[in-house]
Scaffold this motif. Structure first.
Motif, short mmCIF file in Angstrom:
data_model
loop_
_atom_site.label_atom_id
_atom_site.label_comp_id
_atom_site.label_asym_id
_atom_site.label_seq_id
_atom_site.Cartn_x
_atom_site.Cartn_y
_atom_site.Cartn_z
N SER A 34 39.28 31.84 42.59
CA SER A 34 39.70 31.53 41.24
C SER A 34 41.45 31.45 41.55
O SER A 34 42.06 30.83 40.56
N GLN A 35 41.82 31.62 42.55
CA GLN A 35 43.02 31.53 42.84
C GLN A 35 43.51 30.14 43.56
O GLN A 35 44.71 29.66 43.77
N GLY A 87 37.41 37.38 50.13
CA GLY A 87 37.87 38.36 49.21
C GLY A 87 37.09 38.22 48.13
O GLY A 87 36.20 37.51 47.94
N GLU A 88 37.45 39.15 46.84
CA GLU A 88 36.52 39.11 45.93
C GLU A 88 37.30 38.46 44.83
O GLU A 88 38.53 38.18 44.69
N ASP A 89 36.29 37.73 44.09
CA ASP A 89 36.76 37.00 42.83
C ASP A 89 37.06 37.85 41.69
O ASP A 89 36.31 38.55 41.44
N GLU A 90 38.38 37.48 41.32
CA GLU A 90 38.80 38.32 40.08
C GLU A 90 38.41 37.97 38.61
O GLU A 90 38.88 38.28 37.70
N GLU A 117 49.53 31.98 42.29
CA GLU A 117 49.72 33.61 43.01
C GLU A 117 49.22 34.53 42.18
O GLU A 117 48.57 34.39 40.89
N PRO A 118 48.83 35.51 42.87
CA PRO A 118 48.03 36.71 42.07
C PRO A 118 48.90 37.48 41.03
O PRO A 118 49.76 37.17 40.81
N VAL A 138 52.72 29.05 40.78
CA VAL A 138 51.46 28.27 41.89
C VAL A 138 51.98 27.57 42.83
O VAL A 138 53.41 26.94 42.81
N THR A 139 51.49 27.38 43.99
CA THR A 139 51.76 26.48 45.12
C THR A 139 51.17 25.10 45.08
O THR A 139 49.84 25.43 45.11
N TYR A 140 51.63 24.00 45.17
CA TYR A 140 50.94 22.88 45.17
C TYR A 140 51.41 22.15 46.55
O TYR A 140 52.21 22.24 47.00
#
Length: 161
Positions: free
Chosen positions: A69-70, A157-160, A86-87, A93-95
């Motif tokens: 999702s990130q 990793g886990e999806d949040e 970003e979490p 956000v980084t583009y």
């Protein structure tokens, strides 16, 4: 007999002089040839290193994010844009995108959107594409300066959601 020993012929001076000039010419030619070969090799390694390094950089940026999702693949103005959020809902956000022949990276607030010319130039490139193969697998293609790289990056990793 004394007169014959003291007499120096023109050929006695010209032959060593021609030999020295010929030796100098060969030495300079060899050095210039070696410099040309070195320059071509160094340029080839630099181009290859540049594209590979850029792809590795993008892979590592993707690995920094712990859920799918990130990571989002967008299409803006007929261009592929990789958005890395970003979490913890910080709103940043980084583009990563291609603009005017340069692969660029822009870190900004999400609501500001992409200001194309503001991104930090990473490397010269001709093409950049990211395709989401699966929920946790991206296919990255980058080419530039006659070099081309195709890699896959997995999102760990886990999806949040």
């Amino acid at each position: 007999m004394n007169n014959r020993q003291k007499q120096i012929h023109t050929i006695d001076m010209i032959f060593p002089l021609i030999f020295i000039v010929f030796f100098g010419f060969c030495a300079v030619s060899l050095v210039l040839s070696g410099a040309h070969i070195y320059q071509k090799t160094a340029d080839g390694l630099k181009q290859n290193y540049t594209v590979r390094t850029a792809v590795a950089y993008v892979q590592e940026k993707i690995r920094e994010y712990s859920s799918s999702s990130q990571v989002e693949v967008l299409t803006e103005h007929n261009q592929t844009v990789l958005a890395l959020y970003e979490p913890e809902n910080t709103g940043y956000v980084t583009y990563i995108y291609l603009y005017k022949g340069k692969l660029r990276e822009l870190f900004t607030k999400k609501e500001r959107g992409i200001e194309w010319e503001s991104g930090q130039e990473l490397v010269s490139a001709d093409t950049f594409s990211v395709i989401k193969q699966k929920e946790d697998l991206l296919r990255i293609h980058l080419s530039g300066s006659g070099q081309e790289e195709l890699v896959y990056a997995r999102i760990y990793g886990e999806d949040e959601r």
